[in-house]
Design a protein around this motif. Sequence first.
Motif, mmCIF file in Angstrom:
data_model
loop_
_atom_site.group_PDB
_atom_site.id
_atom_site.type_symbol
_atom_site.label_atom_id
_atom_site.label_comp_id
_atom_site.label_asym_id
_atom_site.label_seq_id
_atom_site.Cartn_x
_atom_site.Cartn_y
_atom_site.Cartn_z
ATOM 1 N N GLY A 18 0.773 -1.227 0.000
ATOM 2 C CA GLY A 18 0.000 0.000 0.000
ATOM 3 C C GLY A 18 0.808 1.282 0.000
ATOM 4 N N VAL A 19 2.131 1.185 -0.044
ATOM 5 C CA VAL A 19 2.996 2.364 -0.031
ATOM 6 C C VAL A 19 3.509 2.627 -1.446
ATOM 7 C CG1 VAL A 19 5.137 3.351 0.881
ATOM 8 C CG2 VAL A 19 3.697 1.925 2.349
ATOM 9 N N GLY A 20 3.289 3.835 -1.942
ATOM 10 C CA GLY A 20 3.787 4.228 -3.261
ATOM 11 C C GLY A 20 5.283 4.504 -3.204
ATOM 12 N N ILE A 21 6.011 3.874 -4.108
ATOM 13 C CA ILE A 21 7.470 3.955 -4.131
ATOM 14 C C ILE A 21 7.934 4.301 -5.547
ATOM 15 C CG2 ILE A 21 9.594 2.591 -3.842
ATOM 16 C CD1 ILE A 21 7.934 0.874 -1.858
ATOM 17 N N ARG A 63 6.920 8.020 -2.997
ATOM 18 C CA ARG A 63 6.393 8.605 -4.228
ATOM 19 C C ARG A 63 5.762 9.977 -3.998
ATOM 20 N NH1 ARG A 63 2.457 5.622 -8.632
ATOM 21 N NH2 ARG A 63 2.070 7.479 -9.879
ATOM 22 N N THR A 64 5.319 10.241 -2.786
ATOM 23 C CA THR A 64 4.598 11.472 -2.490
ATOM 24 C C THR A 64 5.528 12.522 -1.909
ATOM 25 O OG1 THR A 64 2.626 10.176 -2.033
ATOM 26 C CG2 THR A 64 2.628 12.418 -1.234
ATOM 27 N N CYS A 65 5.468 13.726 -2.415
ATOM 28 C CA CYS A 65 6.279 14.831 -1.924
ATOM 29 C C CYS A 65 5.913 15.124 -0.471
ATOM 30 C CB CYS A 65 6.048 16.075 -2.780
ATOM 31 S SG CYS A 65 6.920 17.542 -2.166
ATOM 32 N N PRO A 66 6.896 15.170 0.431
ATOM 33 C CA PRO A 66 6.590 15.443 1.827
ATOM 34 C C PRO A 66 6.175 16.893 2.081
ATOM 35 C CG PRO A 66 8.955 15.167 1.535
ATOM 36 C CD PRO A 66 8.302 14.858 0.222
ATOM 37 N N HIS A 67 6.339 17.775 1.114
ATOM 38 C CA HIS A 67 5.982 19.181 1.285
ATOM 39 C C HIS A 67 4.530 19.447 0.919
ATOM 40 C CE1 HIS A 67 5.853 23.461 -0.169
ATOM 41 N NE2 HIS A 67 6.214 23.602 1.091
ATOM 42 N N GLU A 68 4.135 19.065 -0.291
ATOM 43 C CA GLU A 68 2.774 19.364 -0.755
ATOM 44 C C GLU A 68 2.050 18.135 -1.295
ATOM 45 O OE1 GLU A 68 2.622 22.679 -3.419
ATOM 46 O OE2 GLU A 68 3.335 24.075 -1.910
ATOM 47 N N GLN A 69 2.547 16.963 -0.989
ATOM 48 C CA GLN A 69 1.935 15.685 -1.343
ATOM 49 C C GLN A 69 1.724 15.508 -2.858
ATOM 50 O OE1 GLN A 69 0.679 17.519 1.531
ATOM 51 N NE2 GLN A 69 2.338 16.321 2.392
ATOM 52 N N ARG A 82 5.759 12.366 -11.432
ATOM 53 C CA ARG A 82 5.601 13.339 -12.513
ATOM 54 C C ARG A 82 6.728 14.361 -12.530
ATOM 55 N NH1 ARG A 82 -0.715 14.279 -13.462
ATOM 56 N NH2 ARG A 82 -1.336 12.114 -13.180
ATOM 57 N N GLY A 83 7.658 14.213 -11.605
ATOM 58 C CA GLY A 83 8.808 15.113 -11.550
ATOM 59 C C GLY A 83 9.895 14.663 -12.508
ATOM 60 N N HIS A 84 11.065 15.246 -12.348
ATOM 61 C CA HIS A 84 12.184 14.852 -13.205
ATOM 62 C C HIS A 84 13.471 14.809 -12.385
ATOM 63 C CE1 HIS A 84 12.584 19.256 -13.371
ATOM 64 N NE2 HIS A 84 13.853 19.035 -13.626
ATOM 65 N N VAL A 85 14.443 14.083 -12.913
ATOM 66 C CA VAL A 85 15.734 13.909 -12.269
ATOM 67 C C VAL A 85 16.765 14.719 -13.041
ATOM 68 C CG1 VAL A 85 17.531 12.236 -11.662
ATOM 69 C CG2 VAL A 85 15.107 11.607 -11.460
ATOM 70 N N ALA A 86 17.538 15.511 -12.291
ATOM 71 C CA ALA A 86 18.626 16.283 -12.901
ATOM 72 C C ALA A 86 19.658 16.582 -11.829
ATOM 73 C CB ALA A 86 18.103 17.583 -13.503
ATOM 74 N N PRO A 115 13.042 15.538 5.088
ATOM 75 C CA PRO A 115 13.715 14.902 3.950
ATOM 76 C C PRO A 115 12.818 13.857 3.281
ATOM 77 C CG PRO A 115 15.126 14.907 5.889
ATOM 78 C CD PRO A 115 13.762 15.346 6.340
ATOM 79 N N LEU A 116 13.113 13.592 2.045
ATOM 80 C CA LEU A 116 12.445 12.533 1.302
ATOM 81 C C LEU A 116 12.870 11.198 1.888
ATOM 82 C CD1 LEU A 116 10.643 12.138 -1.245
ATOM 83 C CD2 LEU A 116 12.772 11.846 -2.525
ATOM 84 N N ARG A 117 11.926 10.335 2.183
ATOM 85 C CA ARG A 117 12.255 9.030 2.748
ATOM 86 C C ARG A 117 12.713 8.091 1.642
ATOM 87 N NH1 ARG A 117 6.971 9.166 6.438
ATOM 88 N NH2 ARG A 117 7.880 10.232 8.214
ATOM 89 N N ARG A 118 13.760 7.328 1.939
ATOM 90 C CA ARG A 118 14.339 6.419 0.960
ATOM 91 C C ARG A 118 14.391 5.006 1.505
ATOM 92 N NH1 ARG A 118 19.681 7.792 0.275
ATOM 93 N NH2 ARG A 118 19.575 8.441 2.421
ATOM 94 N N PHE A 119 14.354 4.040 0.615
ATOM 95 C CA PHE A 119 14.492 2.632 0.959
ATOM 96 C C PHE A 119 15.885 2.157 0.590
ATOM 97 C CE2 PHE A 119 9.826 2.510 0.385
ATOM 98 C CZ PHE A 119 9.459 1.776 1.496
#
Length: 120
Positions: free
Chosen positions: A37-40, A54-60, A65-69, A97-101
């Motif tokens: 049930g957790v989006g990753i 998967r969800t932004c901790p600031h504004e959910q 839909r973001g990008h990596v740079a 911070p963004l949670r990571r696995f």
Amino acid sequence: MNMCAAPISADDRERWVAVCTRDRLAVQEIVCATIAGVGILIIRDGERIIACERTCPHEQADLARGHVADGRLHCPHHRASFSLATGQVSAGWSSRPLRRFPVRFDETQVWIDTEGWEQR
């Protein structure tokens, strides 16, 4: 944390889950998965493979839909970005911070540790 080619023992089978193939990451920079049930997100940043929430901790917002740079995951909803190495948000934003696995991978599969987030 990449634990490249670290073997997965029988004791680890319940906590390490295969989330996608390395071939898929070769053609797709961001792959979405749902575990218990957790989006990753599984992200390829050059030779590194990172798994994070998967969800932004600031504004959910949906970070898929973001990008990596430049080693950062950029939120599609606002101008903040998160370090893929540490999860830290860019300066000026009040967000955790963004949670990571933790991630392992072998010749064919990418695996994540489902027993908790990396906290830094």
